[in-house]
Design a protein around this motif. Sequence first.
Motif, PDB file in Angstrom:
ATOM      1  N   CYS A  41       0.793  -1.237   0.000  1.00  0.00           N
ATOM      2  CA  CYS A  41       0.000   0.000   0.000  1.00  0.00           C
ATOM      3  C   CYS A  41       0.818   1.277   0.000  1.00  0.00           C
ATOM      4  O   CYS A  41       0.309   2.329  -0.376  1.00  0.00           O
ATOM      5  N   GLY A  42       2.087   1.232   0.448  1.00  0.00           N
ATOM      6  CA  GLY A  42       2.878   2.455   0.482  1.00  0.00           C
ATOM      7  C   GLY A  42       2.206   3.528   1.329  1.00  0.00           C
ATOM      8  O   GLY A  42       1.851   3.311   2.483  1.00  0.00           O
ATOM      9  N   SER A  43       1.983   4.692   0.732  1.00  0.00           N
ATOM     10  CA  SER A  43       1.368   5.814   1.444  1.00  0.00           C
ATOM     11  C   SER A  43      -0.099   5.592   1.757  1.00  0.00           C
ATOM     12  O   SER A  43      -0.698   6.358   2.529  1.00  0.00           O
ATOM     13  N   GLY A  44      -0.723   4.578   1.147  1.00  0.00           N
ATOM     14  CA  GLY A  44      -2.141   4.307   1.366  1.00  0.00           C
ATOM     15  C   GLY A  44      -3.062   5.048   0.429  1.00  0.00           C
ATOM     16  O   GLY A  44      -4.287   4.997   0.582  1.00  0.00           O
ATOM     17  N   ALA A  45      -2.508   5.707  -0.588  1.00  0.00           N
ATOM     18  CA  ALA A  45      -3.301   6.581  -1.459  1.00  0.00           C
ATOM     19  C   ALA A  45      -4.455   5.849  -2.131  1.00  0.00           C
ATOM     20  O   ALA A  45      -5.591   6.349  -2.164  1.00  0.00           O
ATOM     21  N   ALA A  46      -4.204   4.665  -2.688  1.00  0.00           N
ATOM     22  CA  ALA A  46      -5.261   3.946  -3.413  1.00  0.00           C
ATOM     23  C   ALA A  46      -6.333   3.437  -2.455  1.00  0.00           C
ATOM     24  O   ALA A  46      -7.532   3.538  -2.748  1.00  0.00           O
ATOM     25  N   GLY A  47      -5.919   2.878  -1.331  1.00  0.00           N
ATOM     26  CA  GLY A  47      -6.893   2.381  -0.374  1.00  0.00           C
ATOM     27  C   GLY A  47      -7.780   3.491   0.152  1.00  0.00           C
ATOM     28  O   GLY A  47      -8.988   3.297   0.363  1.00  0.00           O
ATOM     29  N   ILE A  48      -7.196   4.664   0.374  1.00  0.00           N
ATOM     30  CA  ILE A  48      -7.976   5.805   0.844  1.00  0.00           C
ATOM     31  C   ILE A  48      -8.989   6.217  -0.222  1.00  0.00           C
ATOM     32  O   ILE A  48     -10.146   6.516   0.089  1.00  0.00           O
ATOM     33  N   ALA A  49      -8.577   6.217  -1.488  1.00  0.00           N
ATOM     34  CA  ALA A  49      -9.501   6.558  -2.578  1.00  0.00           C
ATOM     35  C   ALA A  49     -10.662   5.575  -2.629  1.00  0.00           C
ATOM     36  O   ALA A  49     -11.817   5.968  -2.867  1.00  0.00           O
ATOM     37  N   ILE A  50     -10.384   4.289  -2.406  1.00  0.00           N
ATOM     38  CA  ILE A  50     -11.451   3.279  -2.386  1.00  0.00           C
ATOM     39  C   ILE A  50     -12.377   3.518  -1.207  1.00  0.00           C
ATOM     40  O   ILE A  50     -13.605   3.516  -1.340  1.00  0.00           O
ATOM     41  N   ALA A  51     -11.795   3.718  -0.026  1.00  0.00           N
ATOM     42  CA  ALA A  51     -12.592   3.888   1.191  1.00  0.00           C
ATOM     43  C   ALA A  51     -13.514   5.099   1.083  1.00  0.00           C
ATOM     44  O   ALA A  51     -14.639   5.074   1.588  1.00  0.00           O
ATOM     45  N   LYS A  52     -13.077   6.142   0.427  1.00  0.00           N
ATOM     46  CA  LYS A  52     -13.909   7.337   0.261  1.00  0.00           C
ATOM     47  C   LYS A  52     -15.103   7.062  -0.650  1.00  0.00           C
ATOM     48  O   LYS A  52     -16.197   7.600  -0.439  1.00  0.00           O
ATOM     49  N   ARG A  53     -14.893   6.218  -1.663  1.00  0.00           N
ATOM     50  CA  ARG A  53     -15.938   5.982  -2.659  1.00  0.00           C
ATOM     51  C   ARG A  53     -16.857   4.818  -2.304  1.00  0.00           C
ATOM     52  O   ARG A  53     -17.966   4.725  -2.838  1.00  0.00           O
ATOM     53  N   VAL A  54     -16.386   3.923  -1.444  1.00  0.00           N
ATOM     54  CA  VAL A  54     -17.209   2.788  -1.018  1.00  0.00           C
ATOM     55  C   VAL A  54     -17.197   2.760   0.508  1.00  0.00           C
ATOM     56  O   VAL A  54     -16.578   1.881   1.133  1.00  0.00           O
ATOM     57  N   PRO A  55     -17.863   3.717   1.137  1.00  0.00           N
ATOM     58  CA  PRO A  55     -17.767   3.848   2.598  1.00  0.00           C
ATOM     59  C   PRO A  55     -18.313   2.658   3.368  1.00  0.00           C
ATOM     60  O   PRO A  55     -17.977   2.473   4.542  1.00  0.00           O
ATOM     61  N   GLY A  56     -19.122   1.817   2.718  1.00  0.00           N
ATOM     62  CA  GLY A  56     -19.648   0.647   3.408  1.00  0.00           C
ATOM     63  C   GLY A  56     -18.748  -0.564   3.336  1.00  0.00           C
ATOM     64  O   GLY A  56     -19.029  -1.597   3.953  1.00  0.00           O
ATOM     65  N   ALA A  57     -17.638  -0.458   2.606  1.00  0.00           N
ATOM     66  CA  ALA A  57     -16.734  -1.600   2.437  1.00  0.00           C
ATOM     67  C   ALA A  57     -15.667  -1.635   3.520  1.00  0.00           C
ATOM     68  O   ALA A  57     -15.315  -0.614   4.109  1.00  0.00           O
TER      69      ALA A  57
END
Length: 314
Positions: A143-159
């Motif tokens: 994940c490194g800085s977490g940038a992609a995971g954060i983008a996912i979490a913002k768009r799929v808040p129920g996941a």
Amino acid sequence: MMGSSETNDALVDFVGMVRGTGYHFTTVTPATHARINARPGNAGARNLRDVLGWSRPFREDVVPPELFAAMRRAGIVERDGSGWRPTIRLSSLDGELLVHSAYPPTATDAVFFGPDTIRFVGAVIGHIERRTNPVRRAVDIGCGSGAAGIAIAKRVPGAEVVLVDINEAALATARLNARLAGVSNLIARASNLLDAMEGSFDLIVSNPPFMLDAGERTYRHGGGTLGAGLSLAVVEAAAERLAPGGSLVLFTGAAIVEGDDPFREAAMAACRKAGLDASYREFDPDAYGEELDDPAYAQAERLALVVLTATRPL
């Protein structure tokens, strides 16, 4: 990079202050960074962007007193001769300011962020916007800085969004960046690929290291044939853990040899063997040309940036 909870609180406060200044910075490749900093007049910082973006040494009076005091409280400056040097960078992406390692990222546990991070996150966001199957559980491998995971979490808040990495500094930074972004449906865990994780995933994303790095720095070295070892390992790990209807989005690099793409052949074969529907495209046919001077790439004619998307049928 990260320290105690008190230090992290101070860093969160500092980033909030920086955001209030209107700060924005797009991080470039290390090669471009070196060229820009080598220009006449760029040896030292003249403003906050030079400090936190270009990682230039600075005099205390270059930044407002309240910001310098906040930097000291957060522990993100160190002495550099008669002045100071920042130990982190702040980069803009997807409406956020993300923390990562200062330039140059020479440490073995450096937390890298660059143009590929921006491209990768764009590919992930595009996939989420196109997909019709729900995302209940997602993971970002390496994940490194977490940038992609954060983008996912913002768009799929129920996941449930999981960030995994073998670099503890990256995990600590990803947790901090998630806090800065205000996402609560995200956890970061130490894992070599998915070895420490259980169950299946509806979405697996990864932007693994793909260079041949003589120092074998964690954030950069892909290993295997022409740097493709870790990328292929991600494909194989994802093939075992994708839920029905689940997808892998892999953004990586591929060394092209006499017109052929050995990574594409191996990755697509792994997808076929696992019964996955896969597509593969070159995002950029010619990137990181300076790497071709390395003897390790003596047989390569170009380095391409590629996106592999693989889906397990329902």
